[in-house]
Write an enzyme that holds these catalytic residues in place. Structure first.
Site, PDB file in Angstrom:
ATOM      1  N   PHE A 176      -3.754   4.186  -5.985  1.00 18.72           N
ATOM      2  CA  PHE A 176      -3.422   3.291  -6.891  1.00 18.72           C
ATOM      3  C   PHE A 176      -4.241   1.809  -6.644  1.00 18.72           C
ATOM      4  O   PHE A 176      -4.918   1.372  -8.071  1.00 18.72           O
ATOM      5  CB  PHE A 176      -1.930   2.984  -6.673  1.00 18.72           C
ATOM      6  CG  PHE A 176      -1.443   1.968  -7.795  1.00 18.72           C
ATOM      7  CD1 PHE A 176      -1.197   2.217  -9.027  1.00 18.72           C
ATOM      8  CD2 PHE A 176      -1.289   0.551  -7.563  1.00 18.72           C
ATOM      9  CE1 PHE A 176      -0.737   1.129 -10.149  1.00 18.72           C
ATOM     10  CE2 PHE A 176      -0.962  -0.462  -8.177  1.00 18.72           C
ATOM     11  CZ  PHE A 176      -0.459  -0.301  -9.681  1.00 18.72           C
TER      12      PHE A 176
ATOM     13  N   GLY B 283       0.791  -1.182   0.081  1.00 19.25           N
ATOM     14  CA  GLY B 283       0.067   0.002  -0.145  1.00 19.25           C
ATOM     15  C   GLY B 283       0.751   1.203   0.011  1.00 19.25           C
ATOM     16  O   GLY B 283       2.000   1.204  -0.465  1.00 19.25           O
ATOM     17  N   LEU B 284       0.467   2.299   0.684  1.00 14.31           N
ATOM     18  CA  LEU B 284       0.931   3.389   0.650  1.00 14.31           C
ATOM     19  C   LEU B 284       1.373   4.265  -0.799  1.00 14.31           C
ATOM     20  O   LEU B 284       2.393   4.683  -1.068  1.00 14.31           O
ATOM     21  CB  LEU B 284       2.230   3.559   1.474  1.00 14.31           C
ATOM     22  CG  LEU B 284       2.136   2.957   2.992  1.00 14.31           C
ATOM     23  CD1 LEU B 284       3.426   2.971   3.642  1.00 14.31           C
ATOM     24  CD2 LEU B 284       1.200   4.051   3.819  1.00 14.31           C
ATOM     25  N   CYS B 285       0.499   3.957  -1.465  1.00 16.07           N
ATOM     26  CA  CYS B 285       0.659   4.261  -2.719  1.00 16.07           C
ATOM     27  C   CYS B 285      -0.712   5.206  -3.617  1.00 16.07           C
ATOM     28  O   CYS B 285      -1.076   5.059  -4.542  1.00 16.07           O
ATOM     29  CB  CYS B 285       0.910   3.508  -3.854  1.00 16.07           C
ATOM     30  SG  CYS B 285      -0.060   1.854  -3.864  1.00 16.07           S
ATOM     31  N   GLY B 286      -1.275   5.884  -2.509  1.00 18.85           N
ATOM     32  CA  GLY B 286      -2.362   6.696  -2.959  1.00 18.85           C
ATOM     33  C   GLY B 286      -3.590   5.985  -3.307  1.00 18.85           C
ATOM     34  O   GLY B 286      -4.067   4.907  -2.642  1.00 18.85           O
TER      35      GLY B 286
END
Length: 289
Positions: free
Chosen positions: A91, A86-89
Site C-alpha cells: 500500500f 505499515g504492515l499493509c503490504g
C-alpha cells in the site's frame, strides 16, 4: 541434531506472532466495513459533482474564475496520501514509488509536495523536493472539515499563482484484494469536450440562474473539498483492505511455519528416543557379556 528446547521456543514465538496477525486481520476487517460503507456513499455524489462541473466549465468563459486558469508553467504541487502505519503490504510502497516516478519523469518541473501519512513523509523529507505541509496522523481523526481545510489550501495556492498544476495521488479502493494507484489532476479543472453532434445539430447551451460566476464559485469550492475527502476515504478503505490481506497471508505463513517446526520437533524427539533406546539395549547386552 537440533535442540528440542530451542525448537519449542521457536514454535511458541511463531504462535504468538500468529495470534497478533489474526487479531490485526479482525480489526482491519471491522474498520474496512465502515470505510467501505463511507466510500460507497460518497462516490456517487463526488462523481456527479465532477461531471456537472466539467460539463459547466466547458460552456463558460474560463476568465470568470481563477481555478479554471489553464496557464503554462512548470510549478507542480502533488498531494501524496500514504498511511501512518505499515504492515499493509504494498500500500505505502506503491504510492511512494509512483510519487518518485512522477518526480523523476518530470525533472524539468519544480515539484512541491503536501504529504499525508507518516510513511510517505519519512521518505520525502530526505529529498530535495520542498514539502509545503504535512498531515501525518490523518488516519486517526480525518473528517470533512479537514478535507475542506486542505482543499481550501490547494485552491489558494493555485489562485495566488504559487503553483500552476495541482495533483492528488492516492490508492483507489477496488476490492479487498485490489487497490489502484491514481494520479488525478485537481487544478486547473479540465473541461469536458463538447460533442458537436451530427449533421445540423448544434451544441446546447443553458441559461444560468444565478450567474455563471456564482454557480462556478460555489461548485468549485465544494468540488475541492469533496475530491479531497473522497481521495482520503478511498485511501482509508484501501489501507484496511491491504492490511487485512497482508495479515491473512502472514497468518497462513505462520501456520505453515508452525507445521514445519512441529514436524522437525517430532523428528528430533523421535531421534532422541531412538538413541536412548539403543544405549539401553547396548548396556543390557554388555551386562550379559
Amino acid at each position: 541434531m537440533p535442540n528440542l528446547r530451542d525448537i519449542k521456543r521457536r514454535i511458541k514465538s511463531v504462535k504468538n506472532t500468529q495470534q497478533i496477525t489474526k487479531a490485526m486481520k479482525l480489526v482491519s476487517a471491522s474498520k474496512l466495513r465502515k470505510a467501505q460503507e463511507a466510500i460507497i456513499s460518497a462516490r456517487p455524489y463526488a462523481l456527479k459533482l465532477m461531471e456537472v462541473l466539467h460539463h459547466l466549465s466547458a460552456r463558460c468563459n474560463h476568465d470568470i474564475h481563477p481555478l479554471l486558469d489553464d496557464r503554462d508553467g512548470n510549478r507542480w504541487l502533488i498531494l501524496s496520501i500514504t498511511a501512518d502505519r505499515g504492515l499493509c503490504g504494498s500500500f505505502n510502497g506503491s504510492i511512494i514509488r509512483k510519487t518518485l516516478q512522477v518526480i523523476e519523469e518530470n525533472s524539468e518541473k519544480q515539484i512541491q509536495l503536501i504529504t499525508a501519512g507518516k510513511k510517505g513523509h519519512a521518505i520525502f523529507r530526505n529529498r530535495d523536493n520542498k514539502i509545503l505541509q504535512d498531515h501525518s496522523g490523518w488516519t486517526r481523526d480525518f473528517d470533512y472539515l479537514k478535507a475542506a481545510s486542505i482543499g481550501s489550501t490547494l485552491a489558494s495556492l493555485f489562485s495566488e499563482k504559487s503553483v500552476d498544476r495541482v495533483f492528488i495521488l492516492y490508492n483507489e479502493f477496488k476490492s479487498v484484494m485490489q487497490q489502484e494507484v491514481i494520479l488525478e489532476q485537481l487544478l486547473p479543472v479540465v473541461p469536458e469536450k463538447l460533442d458537436t453532434g451530427r449533421g445540423n445539430m448544434k451544441v446546447v447551451d443553458y441559461i444560468y440562474e444565478p450567474e455563471e460566476e456564482a454557480i462556478l464559485g460555489n461548485l468549485l469550492e465544494r468540488y475541492m473539498t469533496v475530491e479531497v475527502y473522497r481521495a482520503f476515504l478511498e485511501s482509508s478503505a484501501s489501507e484496511h483492505g491491504a492490511r487485512m490481506t497482508a495479515m491473512d497471508s502472514a497468518s497462513r505463513n505462520a501456520g505453515e511455519m508452525i507445521g514445519g517446526l512441529t514436524l522437525t520437533y517430532n523428528k528430533a524427539r523421535q531421534a532422541y528416543i531412538t538413541k536412548e533406546l539403543i544405549e539401553i539395549v547396548n548396556g543390557a547386552e554388555a551386562l550379559k557379556a
